[in-house]
Structure formats: structure tokens, C-alpha cells
Design a protein around this motif. Structure first.
Motif, short mmCIF file in Angstrom:
data_model
loop_
_atom_site.label_atom_id
_atom_site.label_comp_id
_atom_site.label_asym_id
_atom_site.label_seq_id
_atom_site.Cartn_x
_atom_site.Cartn_y
_atom_site.Cartn_z
N VAL A 1 0.81 -1.18 -0.13
CA VAL A 1 0.44 0.29 0.27
C VAL A 1 1.30 0.85 0.03
CG1 VAL A 1 -1.81 1.04 1.22
CG2 VAL A 1 -1.57 -1.11 1.34
N ILE A 2 0.52 2.17 -1.10
CA ILE A 2 1.48 3.23 -1.29
C ILE A 2 1.17 4.81 -1.18
CG2 ILE A 2 3.02 4.68 -2.60
CD1 ILE A 2 2.47 1.88 -4.73
N VAL A 3 1.55 5.05 0.56
CA VAL A 3 0.40 5.82 0.77
C VAL A 3 1.49 7.56 1.22
CG1 VAL A 3 -0.64 7.28 2.81
CG2 VAL A 3 -0.59 4.53 1.97
N THR A 4 1.12 7.79 0.24
CA THR A 4 2.40 9.98 -0.42
C THR A 4 2.24 10.10 0.37
OG1 THR A 4 2.06 9.34 -2.59
CG2 THR A 4 3.99 7.97 -2.22
N SER A 5 2.47 11.16 0.65
CA SER A 5 2.17 12.72 0.90
C SER A 5 2.57 13.91 -0.08
CB SER A 5 2.09 13.78 2.23
OG SER A 5 2.98 14.85 2.52
N ARG A 6 1.55 14.63 0.21
CA ARG A 6 1.52 15.59 -1.30
C ARG A 6 2.94 16.39 -1.02
NH1 ARG A 6 -3.22 16.08 -3.49
NH2 ARG A 6 -3.10 18.77 -4.14
N ALA A 7 3.64 16.43 -0.14
CA ALA A 7 4.55 17.55 0.23
C ALA A 7 5.92 16.36 -0.51
CB ALA A 7 5.38 17.49 1.73
N ASP A 8 5.64 15.09 -0.70
CA ASP A 8 6.67 14.18 -1.43
C ASP A 8 6.72 14.74 -3.06
OD1 ASP A 8 7.07 12.38 0.60
OD2 ASP A 8 5.66 11.28 0.34
N SER A 9 7.85 14.62 -3.38
CA SER A 9 8.67 14.95 -4.72
C SER A 9 8.03 13.83 -5.35
CB SER A 9 9.42 15.25 -4.93
OG SER A 9 10.54 14.21 -4.31
N PRO A 10 7.65 14.48 -6.46
CA PRO A 10 7.62 13.09 -7.93
C PRO A 10 8.62 12.00 -7.76
CG PRO A 10 7.34 15.41 -8.53
CD PRO A 10 7.78 15.94 -7.39
N GLU A 11 9.84 12.26 -7.62
CA GLU A 11 10.47 11.42 -7.26
C GLU A 11 11.06 10.16 -6.44
OE1 GLU A 11 16.08 11.26 -7.50
OE2 GLU A 11 14.78 12.66 -6.31
N THR A 12 9.96 10.83 -5.20
CA THR A 12 10.04 10.51 -3.93
C THR A 12 8.17 9.35 -4.21
OG1 THR A 12 10.83 11.70 -2.45
CG2 THR A 12 9.48 10.33 -1.33
N LYS A 13 8.01 10.04 -5.03
CA LYS A 13 6.53 8.96 -5.21
C LYS A 13 6.37 7.68 -6.00
CE LYS A 13 2.90 12.96 -4.61
NZ LYS A 13 3.56 13.70 -3.93
N MET A 14 7.68 8.23 -6.86
CA MET A 14 8.19 7.31 -8.22
C MET A 14 9.01 5.80 -7.12
SD MET A 14 9.27 7.00 -11.89
CE MET A 14 11.04 7.09 -11.27
N ASN A 15 10.00 6.21 -6.84
CA ASN A 15 11.14 5.74 -6.05
C ASN A 15 9.94 4.74 -5.15
OD1 ASN A 15 13.26 6.74 -6.70
ND2 ASN A 15 13.02 7.51 -4.73
N SER A 16 8.66 4.53 -4.64
CA SER A 16 7.52 4.25 -3.67
C SER A 16 6.79 3.59 -4.20
CB SER A 16 6.44 5.36 -2.82
OG SER A 16 6.94 6.63 -2.19
N ILE A 17 6.56 3.88 -5.60
CA ILE A 17 6.05 2.97 -6.85
C ILE A 17 6.49 1.79 -6.76
CG2 ILE A 17 5.25 2.58 -9.05
CD1 ILE A 17 3.87 5.45 -8.42
N ALA A 18 7.86 2.04 -7.09
CA ALA A 18 8.40 0.87 -7.41
C ALA A 18 9.47 0.12 -6.00
CB ALA A 18 10.65 1.56 -8.14
N LEU A 19 9.68 0.20 -5.05
CA LEU A 19 9.46 -0.08 -3.98
C LEU A 19 8.35 -1.40 -3.89
CD1 LEU A 19 11.87 -0.74 -1.27
CD2 LEU A 19 9.82 1.23 -0.41
N ALA A 20 7.25 -0.80 -3.77
CA ALA A 20 6.09 -1.65 -3.62
C ALA A 20 5.86 -2.41 -4.55
CB ALA A 20 5.10 -0.48 -4.08
N ALA A 21 6.71 -2.22 -6.20
CA ALA A 21 5.94 -3.24 -7.22
C ALA A 21 7.45 -4.01 -6.76
CB ALA A 21 7.12 -2.25 -8.75
N LEU A 22 8.95 -3.76 -6.40
CA LEU A 22 9.23 -5.10 -5.85
C LEU A 22 8.89 -5.67 -4.72
CD1 LEU A 22 12.07 -5.76 -7.10
CD2 LEU A 22 13.55 -4.40 -5.20
N VAL A 23 8.66 -5.47 -4.09
CA VAL A 23 7.99 -5.88 -3.09
C VAL A 23 6.94 -7.35 -3.86
CG1 VAL A 23 6.76 -6.31 -0.82
CG2 VAL A 23 8.53 -4.56 -1.32
N ALA A 24 6.11 -7.11 -4.66
CA ALA A 24 4.81 -7.27 -4.83
C ALA A 24 5.26 -8.13 -5.19
CB ALA A 24 3.68 -6.68 -5.73
N HIS A 25 6.21 -8.13 -6.56
CA HIS A 25 7.42 -9.57 -7.34
C HIS A 25 7.46 -10.16 -6.30
CE1 HIS A 25 7.07 -8.83 -11.30
NE2 HIS A 25 7.21 -6.79 -11.07
N ASN A 26 8.02 -10.23 -4.71
CA ASN A 26 8.63 -11.10 -4.26
C ASN A 26 7.90 -11.09 -2.77
OD1 ASN A 26 11.72 -11.32 -3.80
ND2 ASN A 26 11.06 -9.08 -5.09
N LYS A 27 6.71 -11.69 -3.30
CA LYS A 27 5.18 -11.46 -2.13
C LYS A 27 5.56 -13.07 -1.98
CE LYS A 27 0.55 -11.47 -1.11
NZ LYS A 27 -0.64 -10.96 -2.67
#
Length: 301
Positions: A275-301
Motif C-alpha cells: 500500500v503506497i501512502v505518499t504525502s502531497r509534500a513528497d517530490s515526484p521522485e519520492t513518489k516514483m521510488n515508492s511505486i518501484a519499491l512497492a512493485a519489487l515487494v509485490a514481485h517477492n510476495k
């Protein structure tokens, strides 16, 4: 083992794209992150929310809206439930918060009928890439659990260990962070740290090494640990920093974010899917890093 978000993204790119369901997707910063994630072959998305607004914002920021599935639902709470249902039914692999308050979003995640309950304590894990460090640092919990008890800390450790293993750390080193590195009955966090260490030694917490209490300097710096005479398998080499409470975790998170040239991403773990819960203060890079991290976790579920 990935030592940077660039390496995490490369790991994700090497596998089939996972799909993220975005709840109330009519949010420009979130759509920017989704656009960049799709363009970089990190993740695809199903956009749930007000279709007209989603298309309007998407076209404004240069998204090819023909590439995305859009589920039209103007009611925010119903949109969040629909996004959860997409994940729980297997039509999406992870979930992301859009233009909806966190409480309503999490109520949808924990919905008894279509939610992502997994019988465990959910917790937030922030992953930092810090200049000068030879490893990524996992910080938990800076955003979700306020004053976790010992039982909850066990789940928080287990959640962070799974994320660390997803990026390739075979046996993560966990440091329960306290103000001091000795047990002091007047400081409850040190008692929890000692108990968690004993539980790890007895096989009640598996797949990692837990050693504490440790002060922050002793956990991160081998030199500081040696200078203070603090030894052990985690001292100076911690991967996961288990913070005593949300005040300590949140202050640490913001200190790293605003006073260093670090990069970070994060997610909620302990649910049936990332589950990705980003803040509006987070940069676009942080949001994309979060998506990538979640995708990697999903692959290793």
C-alpha cells in the motif's frame, strides 16, 4: 542486493510490470508519478476516480490517457473501495492513495468485505539512500503506528524484514533505537529492545538479526560503536532502524529528508498487498521510488 533506488528500479524493470490501483486518482502529483512509472516501465495503473478530472489533469501533464484504464467513480469513499477491490480480486497488485484523506483511504484498505486485511499489524517502512553509506537504511515506523507495544514491534520488524529481503538483503540487521545502549528500567524502549533481542535469539523473530538497545550513533557508525565499546553483530552495521515511537521516527524521517541529499521511498506493509501512502509534500521522485519499491515487494510476495 540493491544499494540505490536506481538499482531497485533496474530490478523492477527486469520483471513483468505490476499494476497499481490508484484511489481517487484526480491528483496532479500522483498522476505525474504514475506517468513517470509507466514511462520507465516500473508499473502500470488503473485510475479510479472522477474520469473527467483524471483525463483533464492527465492531458495537462502530458499523459497518454489511452494507455490507462480508468474506472469512473466520483464519490471518494466508493472510489477507494473500488480500488481496494481491484487489488483483493487480483486485478491489480498494489494500491496507492490519491486525492483522499488518509483515514478514509485506510478504512477502505481495512474493509472487512473487500479489504486487504492479513491478520497482522500494518506498519510504514521508509527506505533511504543516503550519500556516504554503503547500504540503504530502512526506517520504521515514522507514519503509522504511534506508540507500539512489544507485540506490535514484532510485526513491525517482520514487515521491514520482508521489504529488506525484497531488495536483496539476505539477513537484515535490526537495531531497536533508544537514547542509550544499555537496559534501563526507567526507559521502556530499552526493555522492549532487550526483549526483542532475546526473542530473536530464541527463534521467535526469524530471518534477521536483532540486537539492542542501541543508540543511533552506535547503530549506524562502526567507529562510534568501537569508541563506546559497543560490540555485537548489528552495532555499526544496522540495516533497519526500529524507532521507539512515531515522534522519534517522524523526526528522523524529516531530518534525513530536509537536511541531507538523500533519496527515499516508502510503503505500508503487513496488508495482503503493498500500500503506497505518499504525502502531497513528497517530490515526484519520492513518489516514483515508492511505486518501484512497492512493485519489487509485490514481485517477492
Amino acid at each position: 542486493m540493491a544499494n540505490s533506488f536506481k538499482q531497485i528500479i533496474e530490478k523492477v524493470k527486469a520483471q513483468p510490470m505490476k499494476k497499481v490501483a490508484v484511489a481517487v486518482a484526480q491528483d496532479e502529483p500522483v498522476l505525474e508519478a504514475i506517468r513517470d512509472a509507466k514511462n520507465n516501465k516500473i508499473a502500470d495503473a488503473v485510475l479510479v476516480g472522477d474520469k473527467e478530472k483524471i483525463i483533464s489533469i492527465g492531458e495537462k501533464i502530458g499523459m497518454d490517457m489511452n494507455e490507462f484504464e480508468i474506472v469512473d467513480e466520483k464519490n471518494a469513499k466508493k472510489a477507494a473501495l473500488k480500488a481496494v477491490e481491484l487489488v483483493s480480486s487480483g486485478k491489480a497488485d498494489m494500491m496507492m492513495k490519491g486525492l483522499i484523506d488518509t483515514a478514509s483511504f485506510l478504512r477502505a484498505v481495512l474493509n472487512k468485505e473487500v479489504g486487504l486485511r492479513a491478520g497482522k499489524q500494518m506498519s510504514h517502512i521508509a527506505v533511504f539512500e543516503i550519500p556516504g553509506y554503503d547500504r540503504m537504511i530502512f526506517l520504521t515506523d515514522a507514519a503509522f503506528n504511534m506508540y507500539p507495544e512489544l507485540k506490535e514491534k514484532v510485526d513491525i520488524i517482520n514487515n521491514a524484514v520482508k521489504v529488506a529481503k525484497a531488495i536483496g538483503i539476505e539477513t537484515p540487521k535490526v537495531a531497536p533505537i533508544c537514547a542509550v545502549e544499555v537496559v534501563n528500567e526507567a526507559m521502556p524502549a530499552t526493555l522492549d529492545a532487550a526483549a526483542l533481542t532475546a526473542m530473536n535469539n530464541r527463534g521467535q523473530i526469524k530471518g534477521c538479526i536483532v540486537d539492542g538497545p542501541l543508540a543511533l550513533d552506535n547503530a549506524l557508525s562502526e567507529e562510534a560503536a568501537k569508541h563506546k565499546g559497543v560490540s555485537g553483530p548489528v552495532a555499526g552495521h544496522a540495516d533497519i532502524l526500529l524507532m521507539a515511537n512515531i515522534e522519534a521516527g517522524n523526526a528522523m524521517y524529516k531530518c534525513l529528508t530536509y537536511t541531507t541529499e538523500s533519496k527515499n521511498g516508502g510503503l505500508l506493509a503487513g496488508a495482503a498487498a503493498p500500500v503506497i501512502v505518499t504525502s502531497r509534500a513528497d517530490s515526484p521522485e519520492t513518489k516514483m521510488n515508492s511505486i518501484a519499491l512497492a512493485a519489487l515487494v509485490a514481485h517477492n510476495k
